[in-house]
Design an enzyme around this catalytic site. Structure first.
Site, mmCIF file in Angstrom:
data_model
loop_
_atom_site.group_PDB
_atom_site.id
_atom_site.type_symbol
_atom_site.label_atom_id
_atom_site.label_comp_id
_atom_site.label_asym_id
_atom_site.label_seq_id
_atom_site.Cartn_x
_atom_site.Cartn_y
_atom_site.Cartn_z
ATOM 1 N N ASP A 55 31.767 69.710 33.187
ATOM 2 C CA ASP A 55 31.635 71.166 33.146
ATOM 3 C C ASP A 55 30.948 71.588 31.864
ATOM 4 O OD1 ASP A 55 32.397 73.992 34.028
ATOM 5 O OD2 ASP A 55 33.255 73.870 32.011
ATOM 6 N N TYR A 58 28.078 77.257 25.540
ATOM 7 C CA TYR A 58 28.540 76.168 24.692
ATOM 8 C C TYR A 58 27.396 75.653 23.816
ATOM 9 C CZ TYR A 58 32.292 76.151 28.196
ATOM 10 O OH TYR A 58 33.301 76.508 29.059
ATOM 11 N N LYS A 90 27.458 77.623 34.193
ATOM 12 C CA LYS A 90 27.906 79.005 34.323
ATOM 13 C C LYS A 90 26.740 79.987 34.185
ATOM 14 C CE LYS A 90 32.356 77.487 32.619
ATOM 15 N NZ LYS A 90 31.966 76.203 32.016
#
Length: 339
Positions: free
Chosen positions: A55, A60, A84
């Site tokens: 993930d 990030y 995402k």
């Protein structure tokens, strides 16, 4: 004990996920820098340990984690990737306030000049998807998750008119297998489930050994709609990994009440000869809607350490004592010990 390679079907999709996955926020430089070679060593260790679900997110490391993951998985087959949408990256803008720590520095300690702008529109989601594919150096990802819309006050109605429409279209076209949302709260995901056809949600830090509030509404709603959940933040930002003064909870220093509860849980675990990390990692997997739990780490050794926690035998008496001491919801499913 749980087999990390065992897989769970995601609704009616063609996708299944292993019980254990790897989250990439720490190797994106969360709170401290992680050199490229160190990030690659961590991801190699995860792959060699048999982990096949990863993930990540543009958030990030402001794209750095996606780039690390793309490099590590290049030429490898058989992995599932979730990333995402909702944050676009640009170099011509200053840091968004949500990027900044109290001291004014960016939360992810990376050298990139990219900063984030929030965009949950149809076009913004399509752009985010394409940008992630480039950073990951892949032709497709398996799962797209709407990321933290609550961070900037974006509501369910706006999401359904923009991000949801884009993700539903991508799934219908076979571009992705599944979609949902990833948040640090369960109330908005519950709203979204009632409004649309979602496959899974990533819930970070809200269904853990420390807190089980989603048991009453969110998890039953998921069960009724055949929606699966991936659990992130299983150690509540570190508090359940090491309950000491100064430990983080929800990405900030733990308040006294949370620290005291975590220390009480640790005391029960100690009486039964079980590391608190083992109980924390295994607990969420007992719930039938939980497909996978994410581990993470900045060093390769953390991967094997977490696998050892997953293999640790936790006696039924430990769960019984936690419930008797009102440290665990009485209705919470718990792992069944072998024998």
């Amino acid at each position: 004990m749980t087999d990390p390679a065992a897989r769970v079907q995601i609704g009616t999709t063609e996708l299944s996920l292993p019980r254990l996955g790897f989250g990439t926020a720490p190797i994106g430089g969360l709170y401290e820098p992680v050199p490229d070679e160190q990030a690659q060593a961590v991801l190699r260790a995860a792959w060699q340990a048999g982990l096949r679900y990863f993930d990540t997110a543009p958030w990030y490391g402001y794209g750095t984690a996606e780039e690390h993951l793309g490099q590590a998985l290049h030429g490898q087959e058989g992995s599932a990737i979730s990333t995402k949408v909702g944050r676009l990256l640009r170099e011509d803008i200053p840091p968004h306030p949500t990027q900044l720590e109290p001291d004014g520095t960016r939360g992810f300690k990376v050298r990139t000049a990219r900063n984030v702008t929030y965009d949950y529109s149809y076009d913004g989601v399509m752009r985010s998807h394409e940008d992630s594919l480039k950073r990951l150096n892949v032709d497709r990802v398996d799962i797209l998750l709407i990321h933290d819309p609550d961070a900037v006050g974006v509501g369910t109605r706006e999401l359904m008119g923009g991000a949801y429409r884009a993700l539903h279209e991508l799934r219908e076209q076979g571009v992705i297998h599944a979609f949902g949302a990833g948040m640090n709260q369960w109330q908005m995901p519950a709203e979204l489930i009632r409004e649309g056809d979602f496959d899974l949600f990533l819930l970070a830090g809200r269904y853990t050994l420390l807190e089980q509030e989603p048991l009453r509404e969110f998890l039953p709603l998921c069960a009724a709609r055949d929606v699966k959940v991936v659990i992130g933040g299983v150690f509540n930002s570190g508090l359940l990994a090491s309950p000491h003064p100064g430990a983080r909870y929800n990405y900030a220093p733990a308040p006294d009440a949370a620290l005291a509860r975590a220390q009480a849980i640790q005391a029960v675990c100690t009486r039964h000869g079980v590391p608190i990390q083992a109980a924390a990692l295994q607990f969420p997997l007992a719930h039938p809607v939980v497909a996978s739990v994410l581990i993470a780490g900045r060093v390769p050794e953390r991967v094997e350490e977490n696998l050892a926690f997953l293999r640790t035998s936790v006696p039924a008496a430990l769960w019984e004592e936690l419930k008797a001491e009102d440290l665990l919801d009485a209705a919470a499913p718990v792992p069944v010990s072998p024998g």
